[in-house]
Design a protein around this motif. Sequence first.
Motif, mmCIF file in Angstrom:
data_model
loop_
_atom_site.group_PDB
_atom_site.id
_atom_site.type_symbol
_atom_site.label_atom_id
_atom_site.label_comp_id
_atom_site.label_asym_id
_atom_site.label_seq_id
_atom_site.Cartn_x
_atom_site.Cartn_y
_atom_site.Cartn_z
ATOM 1 N N GLY A 8 35.243 37.974 33.422
ATOM 2 C CA GLY A 8 35.807 39.171 34.044
ATOM 3 C C GLY A 8 34.901 39.837 35.073
ATOM 4 O O GLY A 8 35.298 40.806 35.724
ATOM 5 N N SER A 60 38.985 38.001 36.890
ATOM 6 C CA SER A 60 39.383 36.902 36.007
ATOM 7 C C SER A 60 38.674 35.622 36.431
ATOM 8 O O SER A 60 37.906 35.603 37.398
ATOM 9 N N HIS A 61 38.981 34.512 35.704
ATOM 10 C CA HIS A 61 38.365 33.222 36.009
ATOM 11 C C HIS A 61 38.996 32.561 37.240
ATOM 12 O O HIS A 61 38.479 31.558 37.731
ATOM 13 N N LYS A 62 40.114 33.076 37.733
ATOM 14 C CA LYS A 62 40.853 32.396 38.801
ATOM 15 C C LYS A 62 40.034 32.104 40.073
ATOM 16 O O LYS A 62 40.276 31.075 40.722
ATOM 17 N N GLN A 80 47.376 37.628 39.157
ATOM 18 C CA GLN A 80 45.985 37.161 39.012
ATOM 19 C C GLN A 80 45.636 36.115 40.075
ATOM 20 O O GLN A 80 44.581 36.186 40.680
ATOM 21 N N ASN A 87 42.132 27.504 32.208
ATOM 22 C CA ASN A 87 41.091 28.279 31.550
ATOM 23 C C ASN A 87 40.649 27.539 30.296
ATOM 24 O O ASN A 87 39.448 27.350 30.063
ATOM 25 N N ALA A 110 41.507 41.135 29.007
ATOM 26 C CA ALA A 110 42.836 40.892 29.550
ATOM 27 C C ALA A 110 43.730 40.466 28.390
ATOM 28 O O ALA A 110 43.262 39.794 27.461
ATOM 29 N N GLU A 129 45.766 38.122 28.205
ATOM 30 C CA GLU A 129 45.689 36.665 28.060
ATOM 31 C C GLU A 129 44.504 36.287 27.172
ATOM 32 O O GLU A 129 44.632 35.524 26.218
ATOM 33 N N SER A 130 43.325 36.847 27.502
ATOM 34 C CA SER A 130 42.102 36.524 26.754
ATOM 35 C C SER A 130 42.209 36.963 25.300
ATOM 36 O O SER A 130 41.597 36.356 24.408
ATOM 37 N N SER A 139 38.433 35.388 29.457
ATOM 38 C CA SER A 139 38.745 34.957 30.830
ATOM 39 C C SER A 139 38.916 36.083 31.830
ATOM 40 O O SER A 139 38.876 35.846 33.033
ATOM 41 N N GLY A 140 39.079 37.313 31.354
ATOM 42 C CA GLY A 140 39.201 38.414 32.304
ATOM 43 C C GLY A 140 39.163 39.758 31.628
ATOM 44 O O GLY A 140 39.328 39.856 30.406
#
Lengths: 454, 454
Positions: free
Chosen positions: A104, A110-112, A139, A268, A381, A383-384, A412-413
Amino acid sequence: MTDQENLLGSDGIPRFWYNIVPDLPKPPAASLHPATHKPVVADDLKRLFPEALIAQETSTERLIEIPEEIREIYGLWRPTPLHRAKRLEKALDTPAHIYYKYEGVSPSGSHKPNTAVPQAYYNKQAGIKRLAIESGAGQWGCALAFAARLFGIDVTVYMVKGNSQHKPYRRIAMETWGAKVISSPSEETAAGRAVLALDPESPGSLGIAMSEAAEDASNTADTNYALGSVLNHVVMHQTVIGIEAKEQLKALGESPNIVIACCGGGTNFGGLSFPFLADKLKGKEMRAIAVEPELCPTLTKGEFRYDLGDNAGLTPLLMMYTLGHDFMPPGIHAGGMRYHGVSPLVSHLFNEGLIEARSVQQSAVFEAGVMFARCEGIIPAPESAHAIRTVIDEALRCKEQKTQKTILFCLSGHGHFDMPSYDDYLTGNLHDHELPEEQLHAALSKLPHVEFRW
Amino acid sequence: MTDQENLLGSDGIPRFWYNIVPDLPKPPAASLHPATHKPVVADDLKRLFPEALIAQETSTERLIEIPEEIREIYGLWRPTPLHRAKRLEKALDTPAHIYYKYEGVSPSGSHKPNTAVPQAYYNKQAGIKRLAIESGAGQWGCALAFAARLFGIDVTVYMVKGNSQHKPYRRIAMETWGAKVISSPSEETAAGRAVLALDPESPGSLGIAMSEAAEDASNTADTNYALGSVLNHVVMHQTVIGIEAKEQLKALGESPNIVIACCGGGTNFGGLSFPFLADKLKGKEMRAIAVEPELCPTLTKGEFRYDLGDNAGLTPLLMMYTLGHDFMPPGIHAGGMRYHGVSPLVSHLFNEGLIEARSVQQSAVFEAGVMFARCEGIIPAPESAHAIRTVIDEALRCKEQKTQKTILFCLSGHGHFDMPSYDDYLTGNLHDHELPEEQLHAALSKLPHVEFRW
């Protein structure tokens, strides 16, 4: 990549991406041309992607060197920190050691950007002036808007109208980085105009936005398309996460027994786990768990077969776990995980029994996210937080079984753009749902008929 | 702290905070009890702060050791990265070297946790169970909610009603960390009830919220108050920024000619600049520039005299540059810079001619913020963009004068919580205003009459 290799530069940033393909005991199925059902060749992809990325997509080299220009921009946030979640361990009263790799800290949170930067770089090298993409939660749009701007490439984002209105922060961020954000469906493309002709008030969908972006990219000579997930080269770019984590853990004298990451399109999860799976494929014992939402249970309830990567017919047919390219999950908060399929490489590993998958309910996910925020300080996040839910479950199992295990997961974020979802949870307005069986079957029944067999 | 000292641990995190007081050529004026106008003594502050912080507030030790428990939590985001803004240099075509210290990687996205963590720690040591604070835009509320939770301390935030409704993200973040956020004016305190009796629809103000927090803290035995800015111990905690930056630059063979930071209450500016000013006080040539909004021009248009640190009469009388404690700036977007005064230490240095100050207009600030985002990738908090405006101006002067200078600034936070302000700028809805002279004079004329003289 094995225990013996150190792939980091003296600055702690990887010098190579890791490609798991040549290490696999059995090669993954080729992607197919959607019309001919023959294996995709480089020429099929050229109208969308630059040659360097196409080469990476089908590469069988184990290690691919990261150009210095990319490493320099990675240096803005890489190496990312690896932390031990000691306060969480204590709160759970578990003998497990819990480590997390925190992505993050990147400019878009994020990892993007790990893949947005190389994608922008290779498009720039190829003379591309503009990238056209779709965006759901935003994202990927943020990451690419950030990365492309640094290389002087323009970005047009077709953003699902409902999302751009309901959660405007990421739209504004993209615009701050100079991207042009168009509410989809739009009057800019034939695809958009067709939808609007039928329903001027259409809230749009990811499929429609994809069609608009693809039409835009196909129709303009110096414009390409870019995907933030699913494809092989995207997973490969994300392996910087696992490569760093491996060395950081080694410096602490640790090696993970369990590696956990949330899994939407799978990059991810692949990015964290593949460098560790490299050792598993050479005989080292360890488990990797991909965590997905109960309402979008691609690995846990989908079918392993050829399907379209999108619902616009833009990508090749991919051999993967899928819920059907028409599948629309009921509204869930982790916007980044609403995808019907999952990376063919991750799918292949799952089908071979080399990794595990688990699905979790939203309320349990946010409960874990809040617990993590209050123990460790970082608001994850949504997602994470899927990964965190499973980490907590595994750590509690260690307690029950009185076994000390080392667990690594990818944070991841951060959740700074996702506060409305936390508000829903904290105010009791987030409710779990069951996924109706008939919805699952209806989507799966629409899978394309594919003749090709190995 | 001098060029010769290395105050970092082997982990790159400072082992000491730097207190500039003993290095000053002339001691700063004492703070006064608001009733007696006599110098404040420790007992006056005990109902609000723990003894350890009171001791730091009046300490004349140059270096104060950072307890290991605090350093461990600092390790979540410290040392923060120091980057060279090479793409910005190129865009400006300047011979200047521009470096920035990035504090936005902290869990709450700004530099505020640098003091929130020690404040939570020392309150915990003193047996305090709860902290009551006010919050405007919410940076301090977020930082303290995060830090206090890690030590098991509850936080009650009286948040100005207008802010909590208009920009809800930080309110939700505080609640995610477990803080209780009360819209102010509230029915919970006598101060709040008095306001609501007169106007049930009152949107609140920072002054009212402060009164509510102070009343709450004063009336409860195990509850303290905590300030995120202005006071000496708060500036001192922030010196971790400058201490790290100095060593990071030294490792690159650089030493800054100009150090720049935005200046609201002054702790971000002091935190970056004091460790460098330590050398200036020993004869080394360098400039430090504090940047403030044109609409809240404390150093550039205020008066240097005794004033209340708040408009609730809670703090001692502080000798500082002030616009008058009743001053209310016209609505500006950098919520963290709406303060009427500025740290007595920063004020003293400015009055002694040791530092410079500059005020900048909002549109020029956002222009700089957007330029930075598009060159360097990180979207700055609007507060930090004030510093960037001046950095760009100084870099362009270097170009004009064909001189190579090394400029260091503090990128004190990311702008992910502030996207609506960028939206206003990008859509042409942000307008510059002049500060009406009569407003300035009206506020200054209400300054308290103070007898005490040195």
